[in-house]
Design a protein around this motif. Structure first.
Motif, mmCIF file in Angstrom:
data_model
loop_
_atom_site.group_PDB
_atom_site.id
_atom_site.type_symbol
_atom_site.label_atom_id
_atom_site.label_comp_id
_atom_site.label_asym_id
_atom_site.label_seq_id
_atom_site.Cartn_x
_atom_site.Cartn_y
_atom_site.Cartn_z
ATOM 1 N N LEU A 225 0.839 -1.207 0.000
ATOM 2 C CA LEU A 225 0.000 0.000 0.000
ATOM 3 C C LEU A 225 0.870 1.251 0.000
ATOM 4 O O LEU A 225 0.665 2.180 -0.795
ATOM 5 N N ASN A 226 1.866 1.241 0.872
ATOM 6 C CA ASN A 226 2.765 2.386 0.955
ATOM 7 C C ASN A 226 3.462 2.622 -0.392
ATOM 8 O O ASN A 226 3.564 3.755 -0.874
ATOM 9 N N GLY A 227 3.892 1.515 -1.010
ATOM 10 C CA GLY A 227 4.572 1.603 -2.314
ATOM 11 C C GLY A 227 3.647 2.194 -3.368
ATOM 12 O O GLY A 227 4.048 3.084 -4.138
ATOM 13 N N THR B 285 -8.473 -1.135 3.301
ATOM 14 C CA THR B 285 -9.288 -1.689 4.391
ATOM 15 C C THR B 285 -8.528 -2.797 5.112
ATOM 16 O O THR B 285 -8.526 -2.869 6.341
ATOM 17 N N LYS B 286 -7.874 -3.645 4.350
ATOM 18 C CA LYS B 286 -7.102 -4.753 4.954
ATOM 19 C C LYS B 286 -6.014 -4.200 5.873
ATOM 20 O O LYS B 286 -5.812 -4.687 6.973
ATOM 21 N N VAL B 287 -5.319 -3.179 5.377
ATOM 22 C CA VAL B 287 -4.221 -2.619 6.178
ATOM 23 C C VAL B 287 -4.778 -1.965 7.445
ATOM 24 O O VAL B 287 -4.243 -2.160 8.547
ATOM 25 N N ARG B 288 -5.898 -1.240 7.293
ATOM 26 C CA ARG B 288 -6.506 -0.593 8.477
ATOM 27 C C ARG B 288 -6.913 -1.630 9.515
ATOM 28 O O ARG B 288 -6.858 -1.392 10.717
ATOM 29 N N ALA B 289 -7.344 -2.814 9.019
ATOM 30 C CA ALA B 289 -7.789 -3.870 9.940
ATOM 31 C C ALA B 289 -6.626 -4.662 10.517
ATOM 32 O O ALA B 289 -6.826 -5.578 11.309
ATOM 33 N N GLY B 290 -5.424 -4.332 10.076
ATOM 34 C CA GLY B 290 -4.250 -5.062 10.582
ATOM 35 C C GLY B 290 -4.029 -6.392 9.884
ATOM 36 O O GLY B 290 -3.261 -7.228 10.351
ATOM 37 N N HIS B 291 -4.700 -6.600 8.754
ATOM 38 C CA HIS B 291 -4.471 -7.823 7.966
ATOM 39 C C HIS B 291 -3.312 -7.533 7.017
ATOM 40 O O HIS B 291 -3.521 -7.066 5.902
ATOM 41 N N LEU B 292 -2.116 -7.779 7.485
ATOM 42 C CA LEU B 292 -0.945 -7.318 6.728
ATOM 43 C C LEU B 292 -0.270 -8.423 5.920
ATOM 44 O O LEU B 292 0.775 -8.216 5.341
ATOM 45 N N GLY B 293 -0.876 -9.617 5.941
ATOM 46 C CA GLY B 293 -0.295 -10.728 5.184
ATOM 47 C C GLY B 293 0.351 -11.760 6.095
ATOM 48 O O GLY B 293 -0.057 -11.906 7.256
ATOM 49 N N VAL B 294 1.377 -12.430 5.580
ATOM 50 C CA VAL B 294 1.999 -13.549 6.309
ATOM 51 C C VAL B 294 2.409 -13.132 7.724
ATOM 52 O O VAL B 294 2.193 -13.865 8.687
ATOM 53 N N LYS B 295 2.959 -11.928 7.868
ATOM 54 C CA LYS B 295 3.504 -11.535 9.180
ATOM 55 C C LYS B 295 2.420 -11.411 10.259
ATOM 56 O O LYS B 295 2.737 -11.493 11.445
ATOM 57 N N THR B 296 1.154 -11.203 9.865
ATOM 58 C CA THR B 296 0.084 -11.151 10.884
ATOM 59 C C THR B 296 -0.844 -12.365 10.747
ATOM 60 O O THR B 296 -1.903 -12.410 11.374
ATOM 61 N N HIS B 297 -0.467 -13.298 9.886
ATOM 62 C CA HIS B 297 -1.257 -14.517 9.623
ATOM 63 C C HIS B 297 -2.629 -14.207 9.043
ATOM 64 O O HIS B 297 -3.520 -15.050 9.085
ATOM 65 N N ARG B 298 -2.827 -13.019 8.575
ATOM 66 C CA ARG B 298 -4.090 -12.669 7.920
ATOM 67 C C ARG B 298 -3.793 -11.739 6.759
ATOM 68 O O ARG B 298 -3.123 -10.731 6.911
#
Ligand SMILES: NC(=O)c1ccc[n+]([C@@H]2O[C@H](COP(=O)([O-])OP(=O)(O)OC[C@H]3O[C@@H](n4cnc5c(N)ncnc54)[C@H](O)[C@@H]3O)[C@@H](O)[C@H]2O)c1
Length: 403
Positions: free
Chosen positions: A362-364, A384-397
């Protein structure tokens, strides 16, 4: 419904190979064209595909003869009375496709499925012109059809679930990967591919990097070949045509680099013309360098893999947000259709985004948007995903599911 017999209309580049794929699976298939020369050429292509299997020791001459006997070349609709599915691969003109389906209506049972190999035209519009909208569906093979594993299955608005299920089963019986894609311009693979190819072309046109450097960087990233090699194989005229169509349909974010038009104008159409981004004959690359020199260099334009690949991730998120396909199917389509990998594993853009980190992507994209404009505007779902903290592998979501 079980499919016992098929027919392919149009014996050109795609039709001939589709008929070969069907006969290879053991089903009888009629290959019909309006032109005896094209029909002969199509049959020759089929024979050559089988012959090359025999030459490689993958098939005996007897098996080749028995598979070939399943293909019947035809100039008329005689023999269509017991066909369960017809796949049209006639030229990409709505009028021709509608006319073919109209003719077929009089010659096949009312239960026969009408499939279209269109690359872009509306399945719903074709269906509306027939007496069986519930039985009309897109079945988009990729070129070369006897090699490429993916088939996009596109239901129109009125296609029945039964037809979708039958065609998915039929596709799998051909040893292909079937991915169901809701109708949208470019369907899935071409929709995701074009922003990626377009951005590579912007980088070249603006003088940010050379073709060979961009190609090498993307191969290093995990693509089976670089964007310029791929565009030369596909045809620059095809890229320009599909790109223009997607630009009309999707607007600003699908803006087209002018370099395509310039190359088409001077006949640099890719491998088939002996020259495209690269030269394939005796000619050196001076002519292409002269074309590039005619564009003003932009000192602020910088090449990076992110600039070229993030638009594909963003388009995948937009497709997901529009419910065009599931996350797994989106990635499966790009793996089977484009041969993508990441760090040695077969992965598509959504799983790759999860690995990179959705916040990083997103930042990129936001940085790229500031520098190069609207075509990098991040998809709402990514935010929306980033706001919810769903950041991918590192957050398991992320886009994929993680244990
Ligand atoms: N070529 C590709 O890379 C590719 C990839 C995916 C999908 N497609 C789609 O597949 C379709 C066919 O493309 P192609 O590249 O094979 O085209 P092509 O020009 O190679 O072949 C078209 C064939 O249709 C025949 N034809 C024309 N009118 C006909 C009619 N009324 N009845 C029967 N036959 C008729 C022509 O004689 C010709 O043999 C198009 O819709 C195209 O968009 C093409």
């Amino acid at each position: 419904m079980y499919i016992f017999k098929a027919a392919v209309i149009g014996a050109g580049t795609m039709g001939a190979e589709i008929a070969q794929v069907i006969s290879f699976s053991g089903l009888p298939v009629i290959l019909k064209d309006v032109d005896q020369g094209m029909l002969d050429k199509g049959m020759k292509t089929i024979r050559e595909i089988y012959q090359s299997r025999v030459d490689k020791g993958k098939m005996s001459a007897g098996e080749m003869a028995s598979k070939l006997s399943l293909v019947e070349a035809a100039l008329t609709y005689d023999g269509f009375g017991d066909v369960d599915i017809v796949i049209e691969a006639v030229p990409e003109k709505m009028g021709i496709k509608k006319a073919v389906f109209k003719e077929l209506q009089a010659c096949v049972p009312e239960t026969t499925i009408f499939a279209s190999n269109t690359s872009a035209l509306s399945i719903s519009e074709m269906a509306a012109a027939t007496d069986r909208p519930a039985k009309v569906i897109g079945m988009h093979y990729f070129n070369p059809a006897h090699v490429m594993k993916l088939v996009e299955i596109i239901p129109g608005l009125d296609t029945s679930q039964e037809t979708v299920d039958d065609v998915v089963m039929f596709t799998e019986s051909l040893r292909k990967v079937a991915v169901v894609v809701q109708e949208c311009p470019g369907f899935l693979v071409n929709r995701l591919l074009m922003p990626y190819l377009g951005e590579a072309t912007y980088c070249l046109q603006e003088g940010a990097a050379s073709m060979t450097d961009i190609d090498a960087a993307l191969v290093d990233f995990g693509m089976p070949m670089g964007p310029f090699t791929l565009m030369d194989m596909t045809g620059i005229d095809v890229c320009a045509y599909v790109g223009k169509y997607l630009n009309e349909e999707y607007g600003t974010r699908a803006t087209l680099p002018v370099l395509y038009g310039k190359m088409v104008e001077v006949g640099r159409l890719g491998e088939k013309a002996g020259k495209g981004f690269y030269s394939y004959g005796d000619e050196g690359d001076e002519a292409m360098q002269a074309i590039l020199a005619s564009f003003p260099k932009d000192p602020n334009s910088k090449f990076g893999v992110e600039r070229v690949f993030y638009p594909m991730i963003n388009e995948a998120v937009l497709a997901l947000q529009e419910h065009i396909a599931s996350p797994n199917d989106i990635d499966m389509a790009t793996i089977a259709g484009l041969g993508m990998t990441y760090h040695g594993d077969r992965k598509g853009p959504l799983a790759i985004a999860d690995e990179i980190g959705l916040d990083v992507v997103l930042n990129g994209l936001q940085e790229l948007q500031k520098q190069y404009g609207e075509r990098f505007r991040p998809a709402q779902l990514l935010k929306t995903k980033v706001r919810a903290g769903h950041l991918g592998v590192k957050t398991h979501r992320g886009f994929m599911e993680y244990a």
